[in-house]
Design a protein around this motif. Sequence first.
Motif, PDB file in Angstrom:
ATOM      1  N   ALA A 248       8.580  41.273   4.413  1.00 16.96           N
ATOM      2  CA  ALA A 248       7.696  42.416   4.636  1.00 16.96           C
ATOM      3  C   ALA A 248       8.408  43.637   5.184  1.00 16.96           C
ATOM      4  O   ALA A 248       7.805  44.694   5.305  1.00 16.96           O
ATOM      5  N   GLY A 249       9.696  43.524   5.527  1.00 14.40           N
ATOM      6  CA  GLY A 249      10.379  44.562   6.280  1.00 14.40           C
ATOM      7  C   GLY A 249      10.318  45.946   5.662  1.00 14.40           C
ATOM      8  O   GLY A 249       9.893  46.907   6.296  1.00 14.40           O
ATOM      9  N   LYS A 250      10.760  46.089   4.403  1.00 14.37           N
ATOM     10  CA  LYS A 250      10.819  47.405   3.774  1.00 14.37           C
ATOM     11  C   LYS A 250       9.430  47.999   3.584  1.00 14.37           C
ATOM     12  O   LYS A 250       9.214  49.192   3.842  1.00 14.37           O
ATOM     13  N   LYS A 251       8.472  47.190   3.123  1.00 15.83           N
ATOM     14  CA  LYS A 251       7.111  47.698   2.916  1.00 15.83           C
ATOM     15  C   LYS A 251       6.480  48.093   4.243  1.00 15.83           C
ATOM     16  O   LYS A 251       5.769  49.096   4.334  1.00 15.83           O
ATOM     17  N   LEU A 252       6.742  47.303   5.263  1.00 18.33           N
ATOM     18  CA  LEU A 252       6.186  47.607   6.573  1.00 18.33           C
ATOM     19  C   LEU A 252       6.741  48.930   7.098  1.00 18.33           C
ATOM     20  O   LEU A 252       5.999  49.752   7.656  1.00 18.33           O
ATOM     21  N   ASP A 253       8.013  49.156   6.918  1.00 18.55           N
ATOM     22  CA  ASP A 253       8.616  50.405   7.373  1.00 18.55           C
ATOM     23  C   ASP A 253       7.984  51.595   6.659  1.00 18.55           C
ATOM     24  O   ASP A 253       7.720  52.637   7.277  1.00 18.55           O
ATOM     25  N   PHE A 254       7.711  51.460   5.367  1.00 14.16           N
ATOM     26  CA  PHE A 254       7.075  52.545   4.612  1.00 14.16           C
ATOM     27  C   PHE A 254       5.663  52.822   5.144  1.00 14.16           C
ATOM     28  O   PHE A 254       5.284  53.986   5.346  1.00 14.16           O
ATOM     29  N   MET A 294       6.636  49.729  16.738  1.00 11.47           N
ATOM     30  CA  MET A 294       6.509  48.825  15.599  1.00 11.47           C
ATOM     31  C   MET A 294       7.654  49.035  14.603  1.00 11.47           C
ATOM     32  O   MET A 294       8.158  48.081  14.008  1.00 11.47           O
ATOM     33  N   ARG A 295       8.066  50.286  14.426  1.00 10.43           N
ATOM     34  CA  ARG A 295       9.168  50.558  13.509  1.00 10.43           C
ATOM     35  C   ARG A 295      10.470  49.934  14.015  1.00 10.43           C
ATOM     36  O   ARG A 295      11.282  49.437  13.226  1.00 10.43           O
ATOM     37  N   GLU A 296      10.655  49.945  15.325  1.00  7.48           N
ATOM     38  CA  GLU A 296      11.843  49.295  15.899  1.00  7.48           C
ATOM     39  C   GLU A 296      11.823  47.800  15.596  1.00  7.48           C
ATOM     40  O   GLU A 296      12.858  47.210  15.280  1.00  7.48           O
ATOM     41  N   GLN A 299      12.621  46.933  11.894  1.00 13.73           N
ATOM     42  CA  GLN A 299      14.021  46.979  11.502  1.00 13.73           C
ATOM     43  C   GLN A 299      14.664  45.603  11.504  1.00 13.73           C
ATOM     44  O   GLN A 299      15.719  45.391  10.910  1.00 13.73           O
ATOM     45  N   ASN A 300      14.052  44.626  12.188  1.00 19.79           N
ATOM     46  CA  ASN A 300      14.624  43.290  12.284  1.00 19.79           C
ATOM     47  C   ASN A 300      13.887  42.288  11.414  1.00 19.79           C
ATOM     48  O   ASN A 300      14.106  41.084  11.529  1.00 19.79           O
ATOM     49  N   ILE A 301      13.002  42.763  10.553  1.00 19.98           N
ATOM     50  CA  ILE A 301      12.206  41.860   9.701  1.00 19.98           C
ATOM     51  C   ILE A 301      12.783  41.833   8.296  1.00 19.98           C
ATOM     52  O   ILE A 301      13.099  42.875   7.725  1.00 19.98           O
ATOM     53  N   GLU A 302      12.923  40.644   7.755  1.00 23.00           N
ATOM     54  CA  GLU A 302      13.483  40.484   6.406  1.00 23.00           C
ATOM     55  C   GLU A 302      12.598  41.181   5.362  1.00 23.00           C
ATOM     56  O   GLU A 302      11.394  41.092   5.424  1.00 23.00           O
TER      57      GLU A 302
END
Length: 302
Positions: A248-254, A294-296, A299-302
Motif C-alpha cells: 500500500a505504500g506508494k498509493k498511500l503516499d499519493f 502519516m506520510r512519515e 515511507q516505511n510501508i511496502e
Amino acid sequence: MIRSMTGYSSVRTEEAGFSLSVNVKSTNHRNLDLQLRLPAIFEPFEVLLRRLVKDHVGRGHVEVTINMDRVGATAIQVDRKLVGAYLAAFRQLRSEFGTNSEPDLLALLRVPGIVVAGNGEMSPEELERIQQVVERVMAEVLTRLNEMRAREGIALERDLRSRLGRLRELAGNIERISRGISRLYSRRLENRMRDLLSEGSGNSGVDAARLAQEVAYLASRSDIEEELTRFRSHLEQTTHLLDKSTEAGKKLDFLLQEMNREANTLLSKTTDVPEVGLEIGRHAIELKTEIEKMREQAQNIE
C-alpha cells in the motif's frame, strides 16, 4: 495486512560436504533495489536469486549475503600467474633501487586472490545439489523476513488507523463550524451592498457589474463543501487500501498528498472570515500535522 520495508533474517544449514549461511536485510526504498553478495561459484545462480527475492518482496533496499564453507576440504589452489606477476614486480623494484632483499612468500600468500582454500572446481552434480539447497534456504529466509516485516506492519497499521480516526473527527468539526460561513458571508454582502449604495448615492445608481462581481467572489469563497467531500473520499480510499492491500505504500503516499492539498485549500478559503476562519484554520493545521505524521509512516510501508 500491510508490511514494513524494514526487516532482517538469517538462516544457516549444514549439508553433506558444506555449510551454507544466508542473511537478508531490508530497508526503505522507493522501488525494489536488490544487492547480492555471493561467493564466486554462486554467480550462475544470480538470476535465480533475483527472481526468488522478487517473488517475496515488492519494494525496498534488500541486501542478500550468502557464504559457503566446504567441510573437510583441505586442498588449496594457488594462482601461479598472479604470484609470478608479483615476483616480477618485486625483482624490477629491487633492481631499480639496488636492494638485496628477498621476497617474503608467506606474506605473498596472504595477498587476496593468491590462494583459494577448500572451494576448488565443482562438478555439475555438486552445483545442482547446492542450487537446490540455496533455493530451499532462500525461500525460508525470505519467509522469515516477511514475517518480521508483517509484525512491524501491524504496529504501523495500528498507528495509521488511529490517525485516520482523528482526521475524520477533525473533518467533522470543520464541517460543523463551516455551516455558519454562508450566514456570515450573507451579512458581509449586505454590508458591502449598503456601502456601495452609499457610494453611489450621488450618482444615478449602483454599478451592477461591480455588485455582481462582489456576489460571485463571496459565493466562491463561502463554499468548502467540495473540499470536505473530496477529503472524506480520500479517507475512505485510505481505509479500503489498508483493508485490502499488502503493498500500500506508494498509493498511500499519493492519497496523503491529496489530503494535504485539500487541507491547504480549506486554510486559504477561510482566512478572511475571522469569526469562524480561525477555528477552521486551527483544525486544518491539525489535519496537516496528522497527515504529515502519516506520510512519515507511509515511507516505511511496502
